[in-house]
Design a protein around this motif. Structure first.
Motif, PDB file in Angstrom:
ATOM      1  N   UNK A 173      38.284  23.137 -21.304  1.00  0.00           N
ATOM      2  CA  UNK A 173      37.458  23.512 -20.263  1.00  0.00           C
ATOM      3  C   UNK A 173      37.245  24.952 -20.199  1.00  0.00           C
ATOM      4  N   UNK A 174      38.533  25.321 -21.772  1.00  0.00           N
ATOM      5  CA  UNK A 174      38.827  26.673 -21.431  1.00  0.00           C
ATOM      6  C   UNK A 174      37.852  28.037 -22.133  1.00  0.00           C
TER       7      UNK A 174
ATOM      8  N   UNK B  19      30.586  27.200 -28.669  1.00  0.00           N
ATOM      9  CA  UNK B  19      32.010  26.555 -28.052  1.00  0.00           C
ATOM     10  C   UNK B  19      32.393  27.503 -26.971  1.00  0.00           C
ATOM     11  N   UNK B  20      32.872  28.871 -27.571  1.00  0.00           N
ATOM     12  CA  UNK B  20      33.505  30.223 -27.963  1.00  0.00           C
ATOM     13  C   UNK B  20      33.657  30.843 -28.718  1.00  0.00           C
ATOM     14  N   UNK B  21      33.670  32.634 -28.749  1.00  0.00           N
ATOM     15  CA  UNK B  21      33.982  33.501 -29.300  1.00  0.00           C
ATOM     16  C   UNK B  21      34.692  33.031 -30.421  1.00  0.00           C
ATOM     17  N   UNK B  22      34.348  33.904 -31.466  1.00  0.00           N
ATOM     18  CA  UNK B  22      34.390  33.965 -32.719  1.00  0.00           C
ATOM     19  C   UNK B  22      34.600  35.549 -33.048  1.00  0.00           C
ATOM     20  N   UNK B  23      35.638  36.161 -33.750  1.00  0.00           N
ATOM     21  CA  UNK B  23      36.107  37.355 -34.055  1.00  0.00           C
ATOM     22  C   UNK B  23      36.673  37.178 -35.694  1.00  0.00           C
TER      23      UNK B  23
ATOM     24  N   UNK C 105      31.624  29.586 -18.014  1.00  0.00           N
ATOM     25  CA  UNK C 105      31.918  28.047 -19.463  1.00  0.00           C
ATOM     26  C   UNK C 105      31.254  26.768 -18.581  1.00  0.00           C
ATOM     27  N   UNK C 106      30.685  26.429 -19.120  1.00  0.00           N
ATOM     28  CA  UNK C 106      29.979  24.766 -18.985  1.00  0.00           C
ATOM     29  C   UNK C 106      31.788  23.891 -19.491  1.00  0.00           C
ATOM     30  N   UNK C 107      32.517  23.594 -18.477  1.00  0.00           N
ATOM     31  CA  UNK C 107      33.464  22.612 -18.583  1.00  0.00           C
ATOM     32  C   UNK C 107      33.145  21.141 -18.993  1.00  0.00           C
TER      33      UNK C 107
ATOM     34  N   UNK D  76      34.012  19.473 -22.825  1.00  0.00           N
ATOM     35  CA  UNK D  76      34.998  18.068 -23.009  1.00  0.00           C
ATOM     36  C   UNK D  76      34.125  16.909 -23.619  1.00  0.00           C
ATOM     37  N   UNK D  77      32.420  16.681 -23.202  1.00  0.00           N
ATOM     38  CA  UNK D  77      31.665  16.090 -24.338  1.00  0.00           C
ATOM     39  C   UNK D  77      32.286  16.511 -25.689  1.00  0.00           C
ATOM     40  N   UNK D  78      31.869  17.986 -26.386  1.00  0.00           N
ATOM     41  CA  UNK D  78      32.246  18.327 -27.596  1.00  0.00           C
ATOM     42  C   UNK D  78      34.058  17.636 -28.304  1.00  0.00           C
ATOM     43  N   UNK D  79      34.633  17.923 -26.708  1.00  0.00           N
ATOM     44  CA  UNK D  79      35.811  17.289 -27.661  1.00  0.00           C
ATOM     45  C   UNK D  79      36.138  15.390 -27.362  1.00  0.00           C
ATOM     46  N   UNK D  80      35.103  15.462 -27.310  1.00  0.00           N
ATOM     47  CA  UNK D  80      34.696  13.465 -27.709  1.00  0.00           C
ATOM     48  C   UNK D  80      34.957  12.769 -29.001  1.00  0.00           C
TER      49      UNK D  80
END
Length: 384
Positions: free
Chosen positions: A307-308, A328-332, A352-354, A358-362
């Protein structure tokens, strides 16, 4: 050659098909952790699995399941394990062998060619071969694209851990992309959930009075820590933050010198090897990766599970696939100090929607990934 046998896995056991997974040692790298997770999951589901190490060493030994038979070839160097590996194959008669590191790939490919082992050989390419070879001093890694071109086609199956790696191997082979299947590295989500609930080892992460960013990875040129430190220094000039780095490597002295040059030595902590990075990921205000290239970027998937708030370079390959092009995060961009500094600012301020993370990690759950591996590890029956 010595074998440590787990429950129901005696040296002569031939219940079902025997799967051998070959590694140099149980080191803390992403490939080793992924293969140990696959071995544990396959054994848990009743398959007969041998984890074959050229030497029984490394911090991940304690993570190997008792259901996996651990085989120690007793060789300090991979090249000295040739004879011992042949003896293992002749005695244990595995139906299939998988390797996931350049050095053990060569050992398995040459062993099968020289000794004509009657087994199915699967190679999992775990990093970007072309990027990995640039500036390398080790012979195998420096010549990895050459070996992929000349030797890897003799394997029964070659798979890649990301779309980017599959595309690179396809270019080396001069074939269309569809020739190489992709299986992402697995996450033991239950283990991550359990360990992320523990207290982090470093006091900066335990006490978030001052927001702290976390990086996890070896201190080597691939990870491009100089760009991270310069970006961190730019952000630190305008807000009170800290940076904790979990990892070991040959670049530590040079990175510490750069911290002093940038005036951030009191705001950066080099933690060395951390036994529970997941607690650190869950506690950190931001997780940051500045790599020039990756194979899959396991740590990014692990940070998603924890959930970072994540900022990562959009390097080849892995982060953009895991983060779904920034969902799900920032890309540079790679090597861009100003862009990474702006990404850190966004990540520190992100809401952040932890639960969604967590669901994405599934998508990377070990159960799903191990079954996909087994589809390729299962010996193919000869046509009648």
């Amino acid at each position: 050659m010595a074998a440590d046998t787990g429950p129901g896995h005696s040296v002569g056991a031939q219940a079902g098909e025997r799967i051998a997974i070959l590694l140099h040692a149980a080191q803390g790298g992403g490939a080793e952790r992924a293969m140990i997770t696959v071995a544990n999951q396959l054994a848990e589901t009743g398959r007969t699995v041998d984890l074959v190490l050229t030497r029984k060493q490394g911090p991940l030994l304690s993570e190997i399941s008792g259901d996996v038979r651990l085989v120690d070839l007793g060789a300090g160097q991979v090249r000295k394990a040739f004879g011992a590996l042949n003896r293992y194959v002749r005695e244990a008669r595995p139906d299939v062998m998988m390797s996931a590191l350049p050095s053990t790939d060569m050992l398995a490919l040459l062993g099968k060619a020289v000794f004509r082992w009657p087994l199915r050989l699967v190679i999992s390419v775990q990093n970007n071969p072309t990027a990995e070879s640039v500036g390398e001093t080790r012979f195998l890694e420096r010549r990895w694209p050459f070996f992929i071109r000349r030797l890897y086609p003799s394997a029964d199956q070659v798979i890649a851990i990301s779309e980017g790696v599959a595309e690179e191997v396809s270019k080396i082979w001069g074939e269309r992309r569809g020739a190489i299947p992709v299986i992402n590295n697995p996450l033991d989500l239950e283990r991550v959930d359990r360990m992320r609930a523990e207290a982090p080892e470093h006091p900066w992460l335990a006490d978030q009075t001052i927001p702290t960013a976390l990086a996890v990875g070896r201190l080597v040129p691939q990870k491009d820590y100089p760009t991270m430190l310069k970006a961190f220094a730019k952000v630190r000039a305008t807000r009170q933050i800290r940076l904790a780095i979990a990892g070991q490597g040959p670049d530590q002295a040079a990175l510490e010198a750069l911290c002093r040059e940038l005036g951030i030595e009191n705001d950066v902590a080099f933690m060395g090897f951390v036994s529970n990075p997941f607690a650190a990921m869950a506690a950190a205000s931001v997780f940051v990766l500045s790599s020039r290239w990756e194979g899959f970027a396991n740590v990014v998937a692990e940070a998603v599970c924890c959930g970072a708030s994540i900022v990562s370079t959009d390097c080849p390959a892995g982060p953009a696939e895991i983060l779904e092009d920034g969902k799900w995060g920032v890309l540079t961009p790679v090597g861009d100090v100003d862009a990474l500094a702006a990404g850190l600012e966004r990540a520190f301020d992100a809401d952040v929607d932890k639960a969604a993370l967590r669901q994405r990690a599934e998508a990377f759950a070990k159960q799903t990934i191990a079954e996909r591996y087994f589809d390729f590890l299962r010996p193919r029956k000869a046509a009648a």
